[in-house]
Motif scaffolding. Structure first.
Motif, PDB file in Angstrom:
ATOM      1  N   VAL A   1      17.650 -24.710 -25.764  1.00 51.83           N
ATOM      2  CA  VAL A   1      17.957 -25.843 -26.640  1.00 51.83           C
ATOM      3  C   VAL A   1      17.465 -27.123 -25.965  1.00 51.83           C
ATOM      4  CG1 VAL A   1      19.741 -27.075 -27.917  1.00 51.83           C
ATOM      5  CG2 VAL A   1      20.036 -24.626 -27.418  1.00 51.83           C
TER       6      VAL A   1
ATOM      7  N   ASP B   1      15.167 -31.003 -27.103  1.00 54.98           N
ATOM      8  CA  ASP B   1      14.425 -31.708 -28.141  1.00 54.98           C
ATOM      9  C   ASP B   1      12.998 -32.047 -27.721  1.00 54.98           C
ATOM     10  OD1 ASP B   1      14.952 -33.710 -26.348  1.00 54.98           O
ATOM     11  OD2 ASP B   1      15.912 -35.072 -27.779  1.00 54.98           O
TER      12      ASP B   1
ATOM     13  N   VAL C   1      15.521 -23.883 -29.987  1.00 51.41           N
ATOM     14  CA  VAL C   1      15.783 -24.879 -31.031  1.00 51.41           C
ATOM     15  C   VAL C   1      15.737 -26.271 -30.432  1.00 51.41           C
ATOM     16  CG1 VAL C   1      17.145 -23.278 -32.423  1.00 51.41           C
ATOM     17  CG2 VAL C   1      18.291 -24.727 -30.727  1.00 51.41           C
TER      18      VAL C   1
ATOM     19  N   ASP D   1      17.635 -29.092 -31.488  1.00 52.53           N
ATOM     20  CA  ASP D   1      18.765 -29.977 -31.739  1.00 52.53           C
ATOM     21  C   ASP D   1      20.071 -29.228 -31.546  1.00 52.53           C
ATOM     22  OD1 ASP D   1      20.884 -31.190 -33.773  1.00 52.53           O
ATOM     23  OD2 ASP D   1      19.459 -32.772 -33.298  1.00 52.53           O
TER      24      ASP D   1
ATOM     25  N   GLY E   1      22.654 -29.460 -33.184  1.00 49.38           N
ATOM     26  CA  GLY E   1      23.216 -29.050 -34.460  1.00 49.38           C
ATOM     27  C   GLY E   1      22.742 -27.689 -34.922  1.00 49.38           C
ATOM     28  N   GLU E   2      21.678 -27.190 -34.311  1.00 53.89           N
ATOM     29  CA  GLU E   2      21.139 -25.879 -34.679  1.00 53.89           C
ATOM     30  C   GLU E   2      21.712 -24.743 -33.834  1.00 53.89           C
ATOM     31  OE1 GLU E   2      16.724 -25.898 -35.372  1.00 53.89           O
ATOM     32  OE2 GLU E   2      16.889 -27.889 -34.479  1.00 53.89           O
ATOM     33  N   VAL E   3      22.506 -25.099 -32.826  1.00 48.95           N
ATOM     34  CA  VAL E   3      22.932 -24.105 -31.843  1.00 48.95           C
ATOM     35  C   VAL E   3      23.832 -23.028 -32.437  1.00 48.95           C
ATOM     36  CG1 VAL E   3      24.281 -23.750 -29.739  1.00 48.95           C
ATOM     37  CG2 VAL E   3      22.659 -25.647 -29.877  1.00 48.95           C
ATOM     38  N   GLU E   4      24.832 -23.431 -33.195  1.00 44.42           N
ATOM     39  CA  GLU E   4      25.772 -22.434 -33.736  1.00 44.42           C
ATOM     40  C   GLU E   4      25.049 -21.407 -34.607  1.00 44.42           C
ATOM     41  OE1 GLU E   4      30.083 -24.037 -34.480  1.00 44.42           O
ATOM     42  OE2 GLU E   4      28.662 -25.610 -35.049  1.00 44.42           O
ATOM     43  N   GLY E   5      24.151 -21.870 -35.455  1.00 46.08           N
ATOM     44  CA  GLY E   5      23.410 -20.951 -36.307  1.00 46.08           C
ATOM     45  C   GLY E   5      22.505 -20.032 -35.499  1.00 46.08           C
ATOM     46  N   ALA E   6      21.867 -20.606 -34.474  1.00 47.77           N
ATOM     47  CA  ALA E   6      20.971 -19.803 -33.633  1.00 47.77           C
ATOM     48  C   ALA E   6      21.746 -18.764 -32.832  1.00 47.77           C
ATOM     49  CB  ALA E   6      20.183 -20.713 -32.696  1.00 47.77           C
TER      50      ALA E   6
ATOM     51  N   GLU F   1      22.691 -15.972 -35.142  1.00 45.38           N
ATOM     52  CA  GLU F   1      21.539 -15.153 -35.525  1.00 45.38           C
ATOM     53  C   GLU F   1      21.005 -14.309 -34.368  1.00 45.38           C
ATOM     54  OE1 GLU F   1      16.923 -15.697 -37.176  1.00 45.38           O
ATOM     55  OE2 GLU F   1      18.271 -17.438 -37.004  1.00 45.38           O
TER      56      GLU F   1
ATOM     57  N   ALA G   1      27.583 -29.920 -28.759  1.00 44.46           N
ATOM     58  CA  ALA G   1      27.154 -28.574 -29.143  1.00 44.46           C
ATOM     59  C   ALA G   1      27.932 -27.519 -28.363  1.00 44.46           C
ATOM     60  CB  ALA G   1      25.655 -28.416 -28.901  1.00 44.46           C
TER      61      ALA G   1
END
Length: 228
Positions: free
Chosen positions: A17, A19, A43, A45, A47-52, A55, A75
């Protein structure tokens, strides 16, 4: 509570993670050279960590602290707030070794930190250690970070930490103090005449009793409890 790897012989799954596209590419290239590590995603950002994480189910997240979007502290905190059996270990990446943000990230549940200029072999070794459940934070660095606390907060934390240790059995306190000294499981096992598996069991029970996420937070509690 951090996850327990189902198969410790399998490659350690890593999510990056950051940027900065160059940093992401550099870390990916560096870690891909280690046969026991597997990059599952990258990723840009927080904000993308939980989804990543949901997955890709990583074992370790290398988390930049300062990002243009959601920062690494928030995060990390969000990951811990939704903690489950598959919550990964978090290692924060920073350019300063005594930054207040690093301390806040450790309090949020990170398992340690790495300087961005750490040599490649050092980063690979750190990921391996964290993936195996070992911290990557020395007692001297822990004390250095704690020294950044204002006196009033330090006093409050010392009281809270001593109450936590008072709830432990004598044997649990012995294990906790050893963790606070930065000793790995194998050393603790030898000194306390236990198996490594027994040490792991004690640490798991201590974390549950204390309401902590990982052994770095336990080490911070031990150091908080020490006389000023």
């Amino acid at each position: 509570m951090t996850q327990v790897r189902a198969d410790e012989s399998a490659p350690i799954r890593v999510l990056i993670v950051d940027d900065d596209a160059l940093v992401r590419a550099g870390l990916t290239l560096m870690l891909k050279g280690a046969p026991d590590l597997h990059i599952v995603g990258a990723v840009a950002d927080g904000g993308e960590v939980e989804g990543a994480v949901a997955e890709h189910r990583p074992d370790v997240v290398l988390m930049d602290l300062r990002m243009n979007g959601l920062d690494g502290i928030e995060a990390t905190r969000r990951l811990r707030a939704g903690a489950g059996a598959r919550t990964p270990e978090v290692v924060v990446l920073t350019t300063f070794d005594a930054d207040e943000l690093v301390f806040r990230a450790l309090r949020a549940g990170a398992s340690g930190f790495l300087l961005k200029d750490t040599p490649p072999e050092g980063i690979v070794d750190a990921v391996r250690k964290v993936g195996a459940g070992e911290p990557i934070l020395s007692p001297s660095v822990t004390r250095k970070l704690i020294a950044h606390l204002v006196p009033e907060e330090e006093s409050r934390r010392r009281t809270d930490a001593r109450q936590v240790l008072a709830r432990l059995s004598e044997r649990e306190r012995e294990v906790a103090l050893a963790v606070g000294q930065g000793k790995p499981n194998a050393v603790i096992a030898g000194e306390l005449h236990m198996s490594v598996g027994t040490v792991k069991g004690y640490i798991s029970r201590i974390l549950t009793k204390a309401g902590l996420d990982n052994r770095v937070q336990l080490a911070l509690v031990v150091h908080d409890a020490e006389p000023g």
